[in-house]
Write an enzyme that holds these catalytic residues in place. Structure first.
Site, PDB file in Angstrom:
ATOM      1  N   ASP A 192      -0.410 -16.156  -4.968  1.00 53.02           N
ATOM      2  CA  ASP A 192       0.187 -17.112  -4.121  1.00 53.02           C
ATOM      3  C   ASP A 192      -0.816 -17.261  -2.988  1.00 53.02           C
ATOM      4  OD1 ASP A 192       2.391 -18.500  -2.810  1.00 53.02           O
ATOM      5  OD2 ASP A 192       2.756 -16.797  -1.715  1.00 53.02           O
ATOM      6  N   LYS A 210      -6.182  -5.390  -7.038  1.00 54.04           N
ATOM      7  CA  LYS A 210      -6.250  -4.454  -5.841  1.00 54.04           C
ATOM      8  C   LYS A 210      -6.254  -2.917  -6.735  1.00 54.04           C
ATOM      9  CE  LYS A 210      -7.433  -3.146  -1.904  1.00 54.04           C
ATOM     10  NZ  LYS A 210      -8.769  -3.386  -1.325  1.00 54.04           N
ATOM     11  N   TYR A 234       0.830  -1.185   0.012  1.00 55.12           N
ATOM     12  CA  TYR A 234      -0.043  -0.254  -0.104  1.00 55.12           C
ATOM     13  C   TYR A 234       0.822   1.307  -0.140  1.00 55.12           C
ATOM     14  CZ  TYR A 234      -4.285  -2.521   0.789  1.00 55.12           C
ATOM     15  OH  TYR A 234      -5.169  -3.318   0.505  1.00 55.12           O
ATOM     16  N   ASP A 271      -3.436 -21.051  -1.879  1.00 56.28           N
ATOM     17  CA  ASP A 271      -3.443 -21.596  -0.853  1.00 56.28           C
ATOM     18  C   ASP A 271      -4.775 -21.807  -0.099  1.00 56.28           C
ATOM     19  OD1 ASP A 271      -0.829 -21.949  -1.040  1.00 56.28           O
ATOM     20  OD2 ASP A 271      -0.363 -21.422   1.037  1.00 56.28           O
ATOM     21  N   ASP A 298      -9.436  -8.471  -1.985  1.00 50.89           N
ATOM     22  CA  ASP A 298     -10.010  -8.522  -0.409  1.00 50.89           C
ATOM     23  C   ASP A 298     -11.676  -9.272  -0.514  1.00 50.89           C
ATOM     24  OD1 ASP A 298     -10.758  -6.188  -1.694  1.00 50.89           O
ATOM     25  OD2 ASP A 298     -10.620  -4.949  -0.011  1.00 50.89           O
TER      26      ASP A 298
END
Ligand code: IPM
Ligand code: MG
Length: 395
Positions: free
Chosen positions: A275, A219, A146, A279, A251
């Site tokens: 990545d 994002k 960010y 998972d 998000d």
């Protein structure tokens, strides 16, 4: 057809154990099917580094680049095995190959097979215990990815002019010892992986017979790299008007992934989001023991189970080899399409059938998906199924 040149890098910990089962399955296809491989096994990883002071033998990269139609990796990384510069020993093997062989598309199928208990639905009752979930997530909120937006916003909030040089006063949190990670995202890099995703959607559509949507996850409300990624996504989507496209922020996407997985088909994401999200997504298919991957470039290809070396389970013959075996299935599939080899394509289908049949019929499975079988027992049972199917197919 000449044998395929296959380089196998078992790596560390349980990577070595699952590779034994992957090889058992490959052997079945050589013995009872039409494929043949010229296999070179190369030791590598953190354990190898501790023993030898090298991540892999000299010349290994060259071998992977110049003498391999496909590369199969177990897992790399071992506790307390670091290079002098602090990097994880063995990272060069995997990340170095991804980068130097230009393996730009990391394909990670997430498929729930019949017979696999779905942990998210709470069906996994033997292990399900609400007390296992007890967490506090603490998120660093001032820097990291960010950083650039925070910096620009911080300056604007303080009334700074657009071209005024940024000083530490504009960003009071960032001083002293700072570690930086740039996050460059290029047009070319975005374009090729997004094209790959649309092509994959088209291939899946003809295989499954269901319309396939491509979802771009980024994002772009915060980072410029993602803005470029999404801009390119829209351009490529316009070239594929027959394929539905969709966009999500990472998000919100993590929530949709768990809540409505059935709405997702092909998803394309920048590296770090991919990545993390893969998972998470693996839980929907029974966990990391089921998650396979293909790293595809224009000239090279590398396959690996997504799980790591899992030091705490290593040496016990207990982890699930299906992620590694499914990675072999992806290898057959991509060898088939790259070399226009109908035998490899058939073998990919046979192996998929063997895995599906094994799970659906209640064949032996490891602890992670509710069974008690060993790594070897699962590998042997699936290899036997391949043998039976191949004998029928090529009788
Ligand atoms: C993966 C792994 C690797 C990555 C590690 C081992 C460097 O997590 O393949 O997802 O971060 O890409
Ligand atoms: Mg990962």
């Amino acid at each position: 057809m000449a044998p395929y040149r296959l380089t196998i890098l078992p790596g560390d910990g349980t990577g070595r154990e699952v590779i034994v089962e992957a090889r058992r399955v490959i052997d079945a296809f050589e013995q009872f099917g039409p494929l043949s491989f010229d296999i070179t096994e190369i030791p590598c990883g953190g354990q190898y580094y501790l023993e030898t002071g090298k991540e892999w033998p000299d010349g290994s990269f060259k071998h992977c680049r110049d003498n391999s139609d496909a590369i199969l990796v177990g897992a790399v990384g071992w506790p307390d095995s670091h290079l002098p510069n602090g990097d994880v020993a063995g990272a060069q093997v995997l990340l170095g190959l991804r980068s130097a062989l230009d393996l730009y598309a990391n394909v990670r199928p997430v498929k729930l097979f019949h017979g696999v208990h779905h942990k998210v639905h709470g069906v996994f009752k033997d292990v399900w215990d609400p007390n296992l979930v007890d967490m506090a997530l603490v998120r660093e909120n001032t820097e990291g990815l960010y950083h650039s937006l925070l910096r620009r916003s911080g300056r604007a909030a303080q009334g700074g002019e657009k071209d005024e040089p940024i000083t530490i006063d504009h960003f009071p949190g960032l001083n002293g010892h700072v570690a930086w990670d740039a996050r460059p995202i290029s047009r070319k890099g975005s374009e090729r992986v997004i094209r790959f995703a649309f092509n994959l959607a088209e291939r899946r559509e003809s295989r499954i017979g269901m319309p396939q949507k491509v979802t771009c996850v980024d994002k772009s409300n915060v980072t410029r790299g993602c803005r470029l990624f999404r801009e390119v996504f829209r351009e490529v989507a316009r070239e594929h008007e027959g394929v539905e496209s969709n966009e999500a922020y990472i998000d919100a996407f993590t929530m949709w992934l768990v809540r409505n997985p059935e709405e997702l088909n092909v998803v394309v994401l920048p590296n770090m989001f991919g990545d993390i999200a893969t998972d998470l997504a693996s839980v929907l298919q029974g966990g990391m023991g089921m998650a396979a991957s293909a790293n595809i470039g224009d000239k090279h290809m590398l396959f690996e189970p997504v799980h790591g070396s899992s030091p705490k389970h290593a040496g016990q013959n207990k982890v699930n080899p299906i992620a590694a075996i499914s990675s072999v299935q992806l290898m057959f599939e991509y060898l088939g399409s790259r070399h226009d080899d109908p035998d490899a394509a058939t073998c990919s289908n046979v192996l998929e059938q063997a895995i599906t049949g094994h799970l659906a019929s209640g064949g032996p499975v490891t602890y992670d998906i509710g069974g008690k079988a060993s790594t070897t027992e699962v590998g042997e049972a699936i290899a036997k199924r391949c043998e039976d199917l191949l004998k029928k197919q090529y009788a």
